[in-house]
Design an enzyme around this catalytic site. Structure first.
Site, PDB file in Angstrom:
ATOM      1  N   ASP A 190     -11.010  -7.845   9.929  1.00 11.01           N
ATOM      2  CA  ASP A 190     -12.371  -7.373   9.669  1.00 11.01           C
ATOM      3  C   ASP A 190     -13.333  -8.444   9.186  1.00 11.01           C
ATOM      4  O   ASP A 190     -14.508  -8.165   8.932  1.00 11.01           O
ATOM      5  CB  ASP A 190     -12.331  -6.215   8.659  1.00 11.01           C
ATOM      6  CG  ASP A 190     -11.772  -4.945   9.274  1.00 11.01           C
ATOM      7  OD1 ASP A 190     -11.909  -4.780  10.498  1.00 11.01           O
ATOM      8  OD2 ASP A 190     -11.193  -4.131   8.540  1.00 11.01           O
ATOM      9  N   ARG A 235       0.833  -1.212   0.000  1.00  7.51           N
ATOM     10  CA  ARG A 235       0.000   0.000   0.000  1.00  7.51           C
ATOM     11  C   ARG A 235       0.867   1.262   0.000  1.00  7.51           C
ATOM     12  O   ARG A 235       0.575   2.230  -0.718  1.00  7.51           O
ATOM     13  CB  ARG A 235      -0.934  -0.001   1.210  1.00  7.51           C
ATOM     14  CG  ARG A 235      -2.013  -1.057   1.145  1.00  7.51           C
ATOM     15  CD  ARG A 235      -2.884  -1.007   2.387  1.00  7.51           C
ATOM     16  NE  ARG A 235      -2.125  -1.326   3.588  1.00  7.51           N
ATOM     17  CZ  ARG A 235      -2.433  -0.913   4.812  1.00  7.51           C
ATOM     18  NH1 ARG A 235      -3.482  -0.134   5.001  1.00  7.51           N
ATOM     19  NH2 ARG A 235      -1.715  -1.269   5.859  1.00  7.51           N
ATOM     20  N   ARG A 292      -2.652  -6.001   1.730  1.00 12.73           N
ATOM     21  CA  ARG A 292      -2.606  -5.024   2.818  1.00 12.73           C
ATOM     22  C   ARG A 292      -1.281  -5.044   3.581  1.00 12.73           C
ATOM     23  O   ARG A 292      -0.890  -4.042   4.192  1.00 12.73           O
ATOM     24  CB  ARG A 292      -3.754  -5.315   3.796  1.00 12.73           C
ATOM     25  CG  ARG A 292      -3.917  -4.308   4.917  1.00 12.73           C
ATOM     26  CD  ARG A 292      -5.071  -4.716   5.827  1.00 12.73           C
ATOM     27  NE  ARG A 292      -5.304  -3.714   6.859  1.00 12.73           N
ATOM     28  CZ  ARG A 292      -6.115  -2.672   6.743  1.00 12.73           C
ATOM     29  NH1 ARG A 292      -6.781  -2.484   5.615  1.00 12.73           N
ATOM     30  NH2 ARG A 292      -6.281  -1.812   7.740  1.00 12.73           N
ATOM     31  N   PHE A 333     -15.094  -4.003  -2.059  1.00  9.19           N
ATOM     32  CA  PHE A 333     -16.060  -2.988  -2.453  1.00  9.19           C
ATOM     33  C   PHE A 333     -15.871  -2.573  -3.912  1.00  9.19           C
ATOM     34  O   PHE A 333     -16.845  -2.308  -4.619  1.00  9.19           O
ATOM     35  CB  PHE A 333     -15.937  -1.756  -1.556  1.00  9.19           C
ATOM     36  CG  PHE A 333     -16.074  -2.057  -0.093  1.00  9.19           C
ATOM     37  CD1 PHE A 333     -17.044  -2.953   0.364  1.00  9.19           C
ATOM     38  CD2 PHE A 333     -15.235  -1.466   0.835  1.00  9.19           C
ATOM     39  CE1 PHE A 333     -17.169  -3.239   1.714  1.00  9.19           C
ATOM     40  CE2 PHE A 333     -15.356  -1.747   2.185  1.00  9.19           C
ATOM     41  CZ  PHE A 333     -16.320  -2.635   2.624  1.00  9.19           C
ATOM     42  N   SER A 336      -5.988   4.329   4.395  1.00 17.99           N
ATOM     43  CA  SER A 336      -5.682   2.906   4.335  1.00 17.99           C
ATOM     44  C   SER A 336      -5.083   2.523   2.985  1.00 17.99           C
ATOM     45  O   SER A 336      -4.084   1.809   2.917  1.00 17.99           O
ATOM     46  CB  SER A 336      -6.943   2.072   4.591  1.00 17.99           C
ATOM     47  OG  SER A 336      -6.654   0.699   4.533  1.00 17.99           O
ATOM     48  N   GLU A 378     -19.097   3.965  -3.713  1.00 14.18           N
ATOM     49  CA  GLU A 378     -18.223   3.366  -4.722  1.00 14.18           C
ATOM     50  C   GLU A 378     -18.829   3.393  -6.116  1.00 14.18           C
ATOM     51  O   GLU A 378     -18.115   3.571  -7.110  1.00 14.18           O
ATOM     52  CB  GLU A 378     -17.904   1.909  -4.331  1.00 14.18           C
ATOM     53  CG  GLU A 378     -17.044   1.769  -3.090  1.00 14.18           C
ATOM     54  CD  GLU A 378     -17.838   1.838  -1.795  1.00 14.18           C
ATOM     55  OE1 GLU A 378     -17.215   1.756  -0.720  1.00 14.18           O
ATOM     56  OE2 GLU A 378     -19.089   1.976  -1.862  1.00 14.18           O
TER      57      GLU A 378
END
Length: 310
Positions: free
Chosen positions: A114, A7, A164, A80, A34, A55
């Site tokens: 999550d 990232r 991530r 998403f 993020s 989105e």
């Protein structure tokens, strides 16, 4: 082995590209801190657009930017990007071939804390099925940075999934990246492992252990999931006794099935897929826990090679 964050590499590469290409604009769905697109906001606030948790709207606006000659990047979590905005990607981006770059961050199981709602075990497979889409899946931060110039130069819709976490670096900064090319990382005549994303590092670990046992494995980094280079697949697969595919996605519609369709009737070898079964993710204390739970470790690849060769 050096580990770097993908990232952060994306945010840095985006800023670097923005300095030389004034047509680049960035749209974000409330996750810039993020996805690291916030770096672009800090450098070029006039070219950054916070769209909120919307989105679908973000993707449609990006398609509009593309119509004006801009190069829009959209940013959100992969689950998403591929799920909530599917219809907008299909109708507003893919059908007209709009020059939109869709960045799916925290892909696969890498958002370990999550749970299943945020873990995208099917995003790459969904986007691969859409005609006209290019799908990229970098193995590490160095390769991600090399991808950016190729992604920007390519005129058309591109989806890139970004892990991530910090991942080991196995690719070289000295070589250029070409969309569609498969990159060999080791050589060997016994088996071929076609791996993508985080599974490249797992394949390299497995190959090292196998080499110590006298088994030589050809590890292949498939960082372009679409288009797949069928000539490269056949070239690297021919003559091998076993062929393994390794991906951090569900099996249905994934890399393993795509490669199997290329090899069918052309290459005779034992074949096994390392992938997630017909399952969603789940919450965990850390990323490694999930890789073990879903059979996505170097040990799993090692066992698959040994099974196939026997």
């Amino acid at each position: 082995m050096e580990k770097l964050n993908l990232r952060k590499a994306y945010g840095e590469a985006l800023v670097e590209a923005g300095r030389t290409n004034k047509d680049i604009v960035v749209l974000e769905a409330d996750l810039g801190k993020s996805t690291m697109s916030i770096m672009f906001k800090e450098a070029f606030p006039e070219r950054f657009f916070e769209m909120g948790i919307a989105e679908q709207d973000m993707t449609s606006v990006a398609a509009g930017f593309a119509l004006t000659g801009k190069i829009p990047f959209t940013g959100t979590f992969a689950v998403f990007a591929a799920g909530r905005a599917y219809d907008q990607i299909r109708c507003s981006v893919a059908i007209p071939g709009a020059n939109v770059k869709i960045i799916g961050s925290s892909c696969g199981l890498s958002d370990f804390g999550d749970g299943k709602t945020h873990q995208s075990v099917e995003d790459a497979n969904i986007i691969r099925a859409i005609p006209g889409m290019v799908v990229l899946n970098p193995a590490d931060a160095v390769e991600l940075k090399k991808m950016m110039p190729a992604l920007i130069k390519y005129s058309g819709p591109v989806y890139m999934r970004i892990n991530r976490n910090d991942l080991p670096v196995y690719t070289s900064a000295e070589t250029n990246f070409e969309i569609g090319k498969i990159y060999p990382l080791t050589s060997g005549d016994d088996a071929a492992i076609f791996a993508t994303g985080v599974m490249v590092s797992m394949a390299m670990e497995a190959a090292e252990k196998l080499r110590g046992e006298g088994i030589n494995v050809h590890v292949l980094n498939v960082s372009t999931l679409k288009p797949l280079n069928e000539q490269d697949i056949l070239k690297f697969a021919r003559g091998k006794k076993a062929i393994i595919t390794a991906e951090e996605s569900v099996k249905t519609g994934g890399l393993g099935q795509a490669i199997a369709s290329v090899l069918l009737g052309k290459v005779s070898a034992a074949f096994e897929q390392i992938a997630i079964g017909d399952l969603f993710g789940t919450s965990a204390h850390n990323y490694d826990e999930l890789l073990v739970r879903y059979g996505l470790t170097a040990a799993d690849i090692y066992k698959a090679v040994r099974r196939s060769l026997s």
